[in-house]
Design an enzyme around this catalytic site. Structure first.
Site, mmCIF file in Angstrom:
data_model
loop_
_atom_site.group_PDB
_atom_site.id
_atom_site.type_symbol
_atom_site.label_atom_id
_atom_site.label_comp_id
_atom_site.label_asym_id
_atom_site.label_seq_id
_atom_site.Cartn_x
_atom_site.Cartn_y
_atom_site.Cartn_z
ATOM 1 C CB ALA A 72 -0.913 0.005 1.225
ATOM 2 C CG ASP A 73 2.978 4.853 -1.286
ATOM 3 O OD1 ASP A 73 2.715 6.063 -1.430
ATOM 4 O OD2 ASP A 73 4.074 4.450 -0.862
ATOM 5 C CB THR A 74 -0.983 6.967 2.209
ATOM 6 O OG1 THR A 74 -1.550 5.734 2.648
ATOM 7 C CG2 THR A 74 -1.968 8.090 2.480
#
EC number: 3.6.1.9
Length: 193
Positions: A72-74
């Site tokens: 995941a990446d934000t």
């Protein structure tokens, strides 16, 4: 019935481990991916979030082809302007001044690599900050909570008091949208026991 494949979390984020545990998922292994996270010319925030999540999942899956890899990446954006992780206190202060009294978007890309395929989703959450005083900004910057956080803040800490409205997924703002993650893992044939 065959054994469940190993689940590898391609992230060093302790927050993502906590969010997974809340829905009954414990990775078998944690192996952060080391990829270039620089935005590409003209890349929109949603595309960046997707590319980074997919890239991280793919990088770790290449080393663990029999595993199910979750990444995941934000990304935090004000309009088309990206607010990456603040490099220092001065940049954290600039980010907070920009976010003060405004809406912004938090885009979290989630990707699952399994069996040579990568499935992904991007969750777009709108967050509104109250107008921040100089004292609030100074205290938050001094706390150090901004370190390592996209946009220079973590909603799960002191900055939660800055939020007047959220439309979308609170866990996604923290770094991992749980329903989408569970669905992507199920789609890859991995279920929590």
């Amino acid at each position: 019935m065959s054994a469940r494949p190993e689940l590898v979390l391609a992230s060093a984020s302790p927050r993502r481990v906590e969010l997974l545990a809340l829905v009954g998922i414990v990775p078998d292994r944690i192996e952060p991916a080391d990829i270039d996270e620089s935005p590409q010319k003209g890349e929109t925030p949603p595309r960046l979030a997707a590319r980074l999540a997919v890239g991280k999942a793919g990088a770790v899956a290449a080393r663990s082809p029999d595993a199910v890899v979750l990444a995941a990446d934000t990304v935090v954006a004000v309009g088309r302007r990206l607010l990456e992780k603040a490099a220092d206190e001065a940049e954290a202060e600039r980010f907070l001044r920009l976010l003060s009294g405004r809406n912004h978007r938090v885009l979290t890309g989630v990707a699952v690599a399994a069996g040579g395929k990568v499935r992904h989703r991007v969750v777009d959450t709108r967050v509104t900050f109250k107008v921040l005083s100089d004292a609030e900004i100074a205290a938050y910057v001094a706390s150090g909570e901004w370190k390592g956080k996209a946009g220079g803040y973590g909603i799960q800490g002191r900055a939660g008091a800055f939020v007047t409205r959220i439309v979308g997924s609170y866990p996604a703002v923290m770094g991992l949208p749980q329903p989408e993650t569970v669905n992507l893992l199920a789609g890859a044939g991995w279920r929590a026991s």
